[in-house]
Motif scaffolding. Structure first.
Motif, mmCIF file in Angstrom:
data_model
loop_
_atom_site.group_PDB
_atom_site.id
_atom_site.type_symbol
_atom_site.label_atom_id
_atom_site.label_comp_id
_atom_site.label_asym_id
_atom_site.label_seq_id
_atom_site.Cartn_x
_atom_site.Cartn_y
_atom_site.Cartn_z
ATOM 1 N N THR A 25 136.974 19.714 59.176
ATOM 2 C CA THR A 25 137.036 18.336 58.684
ATOM 3 C C THR A 25 135.719 17.570 58.797
ATOM 4 N N GLU A 26 134.883 17.907 59.788
ATOM 5 C CA GLU A 26 133.691 17.099 60.056
ATOM 6 C C GLU A 26 132.377 17.796 59.709
ATOM 7 N N ASN A 27 132.291 19.071 59.998
ATOM 8 C CA ASN A 27 131.033 19.786 59.769
ATOM 9 C C ASN A 27 131.261 20.906 58.760
ATOM 10 N N PRO A 28 130.851 20.723 57.510
ATOM 11 C CA PRO A 28 131.073 21.725 56.477
ATOM 12 C C PRO A 28 129.908 22.705 56.327
ATOM 13 N N CYS A 29 128.954 22.661 57.239
ATOM 14 C CA CYS A 29 127.672 23.337 57.018
ATOM 15 C C CYS A 29 127.765 24.859 57.096
ATOM 16 N N ASN A 30 126.967 25.499 56.254
ATOM 17 C CA ASN A 30 126.791 26.949 56.290
ATOM 18 C C ASN A 30 125.925 27.273 57.506
ATOM 19 N N PRO A 31 126.400 28.126 58.415
ATOM 20 C CA PRO A 31 125.655 28.384 59.651
ATOM 21 C C PRO A 31 124.333 29.118 59.444
ATOM 22 N N ASN A 32 124.061 29.521 58.213
ATOM 23 C CA ASN A 32 122.825 30.244 57.938
ATOM 24 C C ASN A 32 121.738 29.348 57.354
ATOM 25 N N ALA A 33 122.045 28.060 57.194
ATOM 26 C CA ALA A 33 121.045 27.116 56.704
ATOM 27 C C ALA A 33 120.175 26.635 57.875
ATOM 28 N N SER A 34 119.186 25.778 57.572
ATOM 29 C CA SER A 34 118.186 25.426 58.582
ATOM 30 C C SER A 34 118.306 24.013 59.133
ATOM 31 N N TYR A 35 119.212 23.184 58.582
ATOM 32 C CA TYR A 35 119.293 21.805 59.049
ATOM 33 C C TYR A 35 120.218 21.692 60.264
ATOM 34 N N GLU A 40 124.193 23.610 64.427
ATOM 35 C CA GLU A 40 125.355 23.374 65.290
ATOM 36 C C GLU A 40 126.452 24.402 65.012
ATOM 37 N N ALA A 41 126.651 24.718 63.740
ATOM 38 C CA ALA A 41 127.645 25.734 63.370
ATOM 39 C C ALA A 41 127.246 27.098 63.917
ATOM 40 N N ARG A 42 125.955 27.425 63.818
ATOM 41 C CA ARG A 42 125.474 28.700 64.368
ATOM 42 C C ARG A 42 125.696 28.752 65.870
ATOM 43 N N LYS A 43 125.425 27.660 66.543
ATOM 44 C CA LYS A 43 125.623 27.603 67.993
ATOM 45 C C LYS A 43 127.092 27.816 68.352
ATOM 46 N N ALA A 44 127.986 27.249 67.553
ATOM 47 C CA ALA A 44 129.422 27.404 67.808
ATOM 48 C C ALA A 44 129.853 28.866 67.624
ATOM 49 N N ILE A 45 129.300 29.530 66.614
ATOM 50 C CA ILE A 45 129.622 30.936 66.383
ATOM 51 C C ILE A 45 129.155 31.794 67.557
ATOM 52 N N GLU A 46 127.949 31.537 68.026
ATOM 53 C CA GLU A 46 127.421 32.353 69.118
ATOM 54 C C GLU A 46 128.170 32.100 70.417
ATOM 55 N N ALA A 47 128.653 30.873 70.610
ATOM 56 C CA ALA A 47 129.484 30.587 71.794
ATOM 57 C C ALA A 47 130.793 31.367 71.716
ATOM 58 N N ALA A 48 131.379 31.415 70.522
ATOM 59 C CA ALA A 48 132.615 32.177 70.329
ATOM 60 C C ALA A 48 132.368 33.661 70.539
ATOM 61 N N ARG A 49 131.213 34.141 70.122
ATOM 62 C CA ARG A 49 130.883 35.561 70.310
ATOM 63 C C ARG A 49 130.863 35.906 71.803
ATOM 64 N N GLU A 50 130.322 34.990 72.599
ATOM 65 C CA GLU A 50 130.309 35.201 74.044
ATOM 66 C C GLU A 50 131.725 35.220 74.613
ATOM 67 N N GLN A 51 132.589 34.355 74.099
ATOM 68 C CA GLN A 51 133.976 34.294 74.584
ATOM 69 C C GLN A 51 134.736 35.578 74.243
#
Length: 393
Positions: A25-35, A40-51
């Protein structure tokens, strides 16, 4: 509804939904972009990978996110088949695998691979002597092995440490479909030295449509899906950020107090079985009673068709599954039941009940009463009589 089909899927936990919502709902960003939002999306994916890695005892860089357990399994098997080659390659698996393994293996066989589908005993556990002989035969020309951790129909846990050791002795790569096991029992890849492991989020209260493949560090691996090079070029395609975050949260929750939750689910399952044995004659508890998932019970009801029981239970708002597959409107014994030596009559009278930590003892009592009432009604309609109580041991 009293939901007793946790082997098929599990409801998402509220905490999982909450974790996913911002990414829907809030962050629609593609995690492979640079902004910033993308980072933030990339960081969330990597946190999930650790979990997820922590849940199975892996390193984060050994986890590849996928679209589900079937995709994970196909990725591993198709790569291994390419690696060993069809001229001399041999595939060693079991007769009770999920279709996510059996279907790819069938295609391998059609193009020239030798395939060994090793049998199981009456309790549904792999015959290790047969598996050893198959692995020894595969050693000559090269091959690989795939053995499920726990069976999806019966809940029977396979002797995976022994099977993995046998494969190792013969130089075979080893894959396990751990989709029914992860989040329900302890799964630690380091203790077994498996090369590839498949898991799926919705089996442990995560979202559907997202899974992961464990690829042991140092193992050769090439992607089945090529494109933009995501997941370190192991599975291309824009990542499902919300789904991956949900899977990570579900993994974190699954690790929390796992032993206590296992004991709680076992108490529900055992109480359900005890009540049915008391209330209904001619009940068989199928499969190994020691080596099985905490929440799974596979039952046969003498002189009852499972298809009829499912209809009656559905009317009573009890959700469970048939213990045999339905094809073209006619119930047939599943390959798992055939491998365990079930008669057609026993197979057609089988139901699977899957409990989770979300179930209650009150639901157990109500569901057992509904099953007993359904069996009585169906036997009366069919003109059958009750038989003796039979429990496999």
């Amino acid at each position: 509804m009293i939901y007793l089909d946790a082997n098929a899927t599990t409801p998402m936990l509220p905490e999982v939904v909450e974790a996913m919502m911002p990414w829907m709902t809030e962050n629609p960003c593609n995690p492979n972009a640079s902004y910033r939002g993308a980072k933030e999306a990339r960081k969330a994916i990597e946190a999930a990978r650790e979990q997820v890695a922590a849940l199975v005892g892996a390193s984060p860089d050994e986890i590849v996110f996928t679209g589900g357990g079937t995709e994970s399994t196909n990725m591993a098997l198709k790569w291994l088949a390419r690696l060993v080659g069809r001229k001399t390659g041999r595939v060693v698996t079991t007769a009770i695998e999920h279709s996510a393994v059996l279907k790819p293996v069938e295609t391998f066989e059609q193009v020239g691979y030798a395939v060994d589908r090793c049998g199981v005993d009456a309790g549904g556990r792999l015959e290790l002597d047969e598996f050893r002989k198959a692995c020894e035969a595969a050693k000559e020309g090269g091959g690989f092995a795939s053995v499920m951790w726990a069976n999806n129909e019966t809940g029977v846990i396979q002797p995976l440490a022994e099977a993995c050791g046998i494969a190792r002795e013969n130089g075979l790569a080893f894959h396990t479909d751990a989709i029914q096991a992860v989040g329900k029992i302890p799964v630690k890849v380091r203790e077994l030295a498996v090369d590839f492991l498949s898991l799926s989020a919705h089996k442990f209260h995560g979202p559907k449509g997202v899974g992961a493949l464990f690829v042991r560090s140092g193992c050769r691996f090439e992607p089945m899906v090529r494109g933009g090079g995501q997941e370190k070029d192991r599975r291309s395609g824009t990542e499902n950020v919300a789904g991956i975050v949900g899977m990570g949260k579900a993994a974190e929750l699954a690790m929390r107090d796992l032993d206590l939750r296992m004991k709680a689910v076992v108490s529900l399952r055992d109480a359900f079985e005890s009540k049915l044995v008391e209330m209904v004659q001619g009940v068989t508890v199928n499969g190994d009673l020691i080596h099985r998932l905490p929440g799974t019970t596979h039952l046969s009801f003498d002189r009852c068709e499972a298809a009829g029981l499912l209809i009656l239970l559905d009317d009573m708002e009890v959700a469970c599954s048939a213990g045999s597959a339905c094809m073209t409107g006619k119930q047939q014994p599943s390959h798992v039941q055939k491998a365990m030596g079930f008669s057609d009559a026993k197979a057609k009278s089988s139901l699977r009940f899957g409990f989770s930590a979300l179930n209650t003892m009150d639901e157990v009592e109500k569901a057992a009463a509904c099953v007993a009432k359904s069996v009585e009604k169906l036997r009366r309609v069919q003109g059958g009589s009750t038989g003796p109580v039979v429990v496999y041991s």
